[in-house]
Design an enzyme around this catalytic site. Structure first.
Site, short mmCIF file in Angstrom:
data_model
loop_
_atom_site.label_atom_id
_atom_site.label_comp_id
_atom_site.label_asym_id
_atom_site.label_seq_id
_atom_site.Cartn_x
_atom_site.Cartn_y
_atom_site.Cartn_z
N GLY A 44 -6.71 29.73 88.29
CA GLY A 44 -5.50 29.75 89.08
C GLY A 44 -4.37 30.42 88.33
N GLN A 49 4.09 32.44 85.99
CA GLN A 49 3.24 32.92 84.89
C GLN A 49 3.19 34.45 84.81
OE1 GLN A 49 -0.26 30.23 85.96
NE2 GLN A 49 -0.33 30.27 83.72
N CYS A 88 -4.67 26.47 80.22
CA CYS A 88 -3.66 27.22 80.96
C CYS A 88 -3.55 28.61 80.37
CB CYS A 88 -2.32 26.49 80.87
SG CYS A 88 -1.00 27.32 81.77
N LEU A 89 -3.51 29.61 81.22
CA LEU A 89 -3.42 31.00 80.73
C LEU A 89 -2.11 31.25 79.98
CD1 LEU A 89 -4.88 32.91 83.82
CD2 LEU A 89 -6.03 32.43 81.64
N HIS A 130 -2.50 21.57 89.16
CA HIS A 130 -2.05 22.26 87.94
C HIS A 130 -1.08 23.40 88.29
CE1 HIS A 130 -2.82 24.09 83.81
NE2 HIS A 130 -2.27 25.09 84.47
N GLU A 131 -1.46 24.21 89.29
CA GLU A 131 -0.63 25.36 89.66
C GLU A 131 0.66 24.92 90.34
OE1 GLU A 131 -1.45 28.01 88.26
OE2 GLU A 131 -3.48 27.34 87.80
N HIS A 134 3.37 24.19 87.99
CA HIS A 134 4.04 25.38 87.43
C HIS A 134 5.30 25.73 88.24
CE1 HIS A 134 1.68 26.98 84.12
NE2 HIS A 134 0.56 26.85 84.79
NI NI Z 1 -1.36 26.88 83.96
#
Ligand code: NI
Length: 167
Positions: A44, A49, A88-89, A130-131, A134
């Site tokens: 995701g 991000q 997480c990226l 999770h997303e 953000h």
């Molecule tokens: Ni993340």
């Protein structure tokens, strides 16, 4: 490919604003995000991000689910929770178990502004939560206790330094 913003950047900590323009430029951005997510081998990716402080994220799972969630609202969560190891990226290389509701109900709009509601369980419910976080400036490490959080951040910084040395 878009650049993925890493922890420490302010854009990851702000509350995002609503999407109002569902135009061609927006859909081009979504496509670029899907390509970036695929390249990064993530599940995701949320707008902040990639440096965009607006309320949307995308999900792309190994089972083929590929979907954008614009102006999402999680309207229901199960009482039942479960642990799952998250990464997480924006905090690459570190992972930690996070306890979250097993199921969620989410309402959002698609790339054309058409509203939908879906019930999610399993990995999809996990990635959605999770997303969604953000968009409110919340990272998965914020769900850990202070000690664990400090340990994960330290590990990330250590890895980051190592990576830079090899470049
Ligand atoms: Ni993340």
């Amino acid at each position: 490919m878009l650049d993925i913003v890493k922890i420490g950047d302010e854009v990851l900590r702000g509350k995002c604003t609503e999407v109002t323009e569902f135009d061609e430029a927006f859909r081009i951005l979504l496509d670029a995000m899907f390509e970036t997510l695929e390249e990064a081998e993530g599940l995701g990716l949320a707008a902040p991000q990639v440096g965009v402080d607006q309320r949307f994220f995308i999900v792309s799972l190994p089972d083929g689910i590929k979907k954008e969630f614009i102006n999402p609202e999680i309207t229901g969560t199960s009482v039942e929770t479960e642990p799952y190891e998250e990464g997480c990226l924006s905090i690459p290389g570190v992972y930690h178990e996070v306890e979250r509701p097993s199921k969620v109900i989410i309402s959002a709009q698609d790339a054309y502004g058409v509203p939908f509601t879906l019930k999610a369980a399993g990995l999809l419910a996990r990635v959605i939560q999770h997303e969604y976080d953000h968009l409110n400036g919340v990272l998965f490490i914020d769900h850990l206790d202070e000690e664990e959080k400090a340990r994960v951040v330290k590990e990330y910084e250590k890895r980051n330094k190592k990576g830079k040395r090899h470049n």
